[in-house]
Write a protein that holds these residues in place. Structure first.
Motif, short mmCIF file in Angstrom:
data_model
loop_
_atom_site.label_atom_id
_atom_site.label_comp_id
_atom_site.label_asym_id
_atom_site.label_seq_id
_atom_site.Cartn_x
_atom_site.Cartn_y
_atom_site.Cartn_z
N ALA A 125 36.26 36.83 46.97
CA ALA A 125 35.96 37.80 47.32
C ALA A 125 36.70 38.42 48.08
CB ALA A 125 34.70 37.31 48.18
N ALA A 126 36.55 40.30 47.40
CA ALA A 126 37.32 40.69 48.16
C ALA A 126 37.59 42.71 47.98
CB ALA A 126 39.19 40.35 47.40
N VAL A 127 37.81 43.23 48.96
CA VAL A 127 37.70 44.78 48.22
C VAL A 127 38.19 44.36 46.78
CG1 VAL A 127 37.68 47.01 48.83
CG2 VAL A 127 37.18 45.17 50.64
N LYS A 128 38.03 44.89 45.63
CA LYS A 128 38.45 45.40 44.66
C LYS A 128 39.57 45.89 44.70
CE LYS A 128 37.92 44.97 39.67
NZ LYS A 128 37.49 44.79 38.94
N LYS A 129 39.77 47.05 45.17
CA LYS A 129 41.06 48.26 45.56
C LYS A 129 42.12 47.26 45.86
CE LYS A 129 40.59 51.67 48.81
NZ LYS A 129 40.79 52.66 49.54
N ASN A 130 41.88 46.71 46.05
CA ASN A 130 42.57 45.86 47.46
C ASN A 130 42.80 44.22 47.38
OD1 ASN A 130 43.01 47.96 48.92
ND2 ASN A 130 41.34 47.44 50.55
N ALA A 131 42.99 43.80 46.02
CA ALA A 131 42.56 42.64 45.57
C ALA A 131 43.78 42.34 44.46
CB ALA A 131 41.51 42.26 44.60
N ALA A 132 44.85 41.77 44.49
CA ALA A 132 45.46 40.94 43.23
C ALA A 132 45.00 41.30 42.22
CB ALA A 132 47.08 40.19 44.14
N ALA A 133 45.52 41.70 41.16
CA ALA A 133 45.00 41.14 40.12
C ALA A 133 45.28 39.93 39.56
CB ALA A 133 45.82 42.21 38.83
N VAL A 134 46.35 39.30 39.76
CA VAL A 134 46.41 37.93 39.63
C VAL A 134 46.09 36.97 39.80
CG1 VAL A 134 48.13 37.94 41.33
CG2 VAL A 134 48.71 36.49 38.73
N LEU A 135 45.67 36.99 41.66
CA LEU A 135 45.04 36.13 41.92
C LEU A 135 42.87 36.28 41.34
CD1 LEU A 135 43.95 34.50 44.33
CD2 LEU A 135 43.25 36.42 45.65
N ILE A 136 42.53 38.23 41.35
CA ILE A 136 41.15 37.24 40.66
C ILE A 136 41.39 37.00 39.89
CG2 ILE A 136 40.33 39.28 39.32
CD1 ILE A 136 40.65 41.42 41.49
N ASP A 137 42.66 37.39 38.20
CA ASP A 137 43.09 36.46 37.10
C ASP A 137 42.77 34.84 37.17
OD1 ASP A 137 43.03 39.21 36.10
OD2 ASP A 137 44.89 38.96 35.37
N THR A 143 34.43 38.68 43.13
CA THR A 143 32.75 38.80 43.29
C THR A 143 33.25 40.15 44.70
OG1 THR A 143 31.56 36.88 43.96
CG2 THR A 143 31.16 39.20 45.30
N SER A 144 33.04 41.01 43.98
CA SER A 144 33.67 42.46 44.64
C SER A 144 32.65 42.70 46.37
CB SER A 144 33.45 43.78 44.03
OG SER A 144 33.89 44.47 44.34
N ILE A 145 33.32 42.85 46.73
CA ILE A 145 33.30 43.22 48.20
C ILE A 145 33.10 44.66 48.61
CG2 ILE A 145 33.21 43.00 51.19
CD1 ILE A 145 34.81 40.07 50.54
N THR A 146 31.70 44.93 48.56
CA THR A 146 31.54 46.56 48.64
C THR A 146 31.60 47.22 49.92
OG1 THR A 146 29.75 46.54 48.07
CG2 THR A 146 31.40 46.72 46.43
N GLU A 147 30.71 48.27 49.93
CA GLU A 147 30.39 49.32 51.19
C GLU A 147 29.25 48.79 51.49
OE1 GLU A 147 30.01 53.08 50.76
OE2 GLU A 147 32.72 53.23 50.40
N GLU A 148 28.38 47.77 51.28
CA GLU A 148 26.68 47.64 51.46
C GLU A 148 27.45 45.71 51.39
OE1 GLU A 148 27.08 48.70 48.15
OE2 GLU A 148 26.37 50.60 48.45
N ASP A 149 28.43 45.34 51.80
CA ASP A 149 28.56 43.80 52.26
C ASP A 149 29.32 44.51 54.35
OD1 ASP A 149 28.48 42.66 50.26
OD2 ASP A 149 29.83 43.48 49.30
N ALA A 150 29.22 45.73 54.31
CA ALA A 150 29.67 46.23 55.83
C ALA A 150 29.15 46.87 56.65
CB ALA A 150 31.03 47.27 56.25
#
Length: 160
Positions: A125-137, A143-150
């Motif tokens: 679970a991370a902010v998608k724009k700051n998450a490494a693609a290799v980790l997501i893969d 799970t994308s953490i968004t503004e609604e989670d802050a």
């Protein structure tokens, strides 16, 4: 109806998540664990929640809230949370079905591979724009953490 019976551990790289949310919004935001944790669990059982954070100055209010709401604990780290989080994850791997790592740091790729080789489901679970693609893969689920989670806080109200 199918009941999913999984025992889940949530391991949080506090510095990574805080910086990611701050880059998404502004510097006075923190993760709202009261809404984020239930969303991540999705009716699964929480075995433990551990918040790893670099530095000695960790909010006592955060530690108290995580303990009261989730029986969670806060672990201060000397430098980065990467090594303590990794060691802890390998220690509990036999006690849980799923480990959710809150971080987008590519340093966790080898940990994800190791845990999966041991039969542990690994979610990121991370902010998608700051998450490494290799980790997501590598993860079983993202799970994308968004503004609604802050939530935004007033620095003058922060209690240490």
């Amino acid at each position: 109806m199918i009941k999913i019976d999984q025992c889940v551990a949530i391991l949080i790289d506090g510095n990574n998540i805080e910086r990611s949310l701050q880059s998404l919004m502004n510097k006075n935001v923190l993760a709202n664990f009261d809404t984020l944790v239930p969303r991540l669990l999705s009716d699964r059982a929480l075995n433990r929640l551990v918040y790893f954070r670099e530095g000695k100055e960790i909010s006592a209010k955060l530690a108290e809230r995580l303990h009261e709401n989730f029986h969670g604990s806060v672990i201060p780290c000397h430098k980065s949370a990467d090594i303590p989080l990794t060691i802890f994850a390998t220690q509990i791997a036999q006690k849980v079905d799923t480990i959710i790592i809150l971080s987008g740091d590519s340093d966790y790729v080898e940990l994800v591979r190791y845990l999966k080789s041991r039969g542990v489901r690994v979610e990121i679970a991370a902010v998608k724009k700051n998450a490494a693609a290799v980790l997501i893969d590598e993860a079983d689920h993202f799970t994308s953490i968004t503004e609604e989670d802050a939530f935004e806080y007033s620095p003058s109200l922060v209690v240490k």
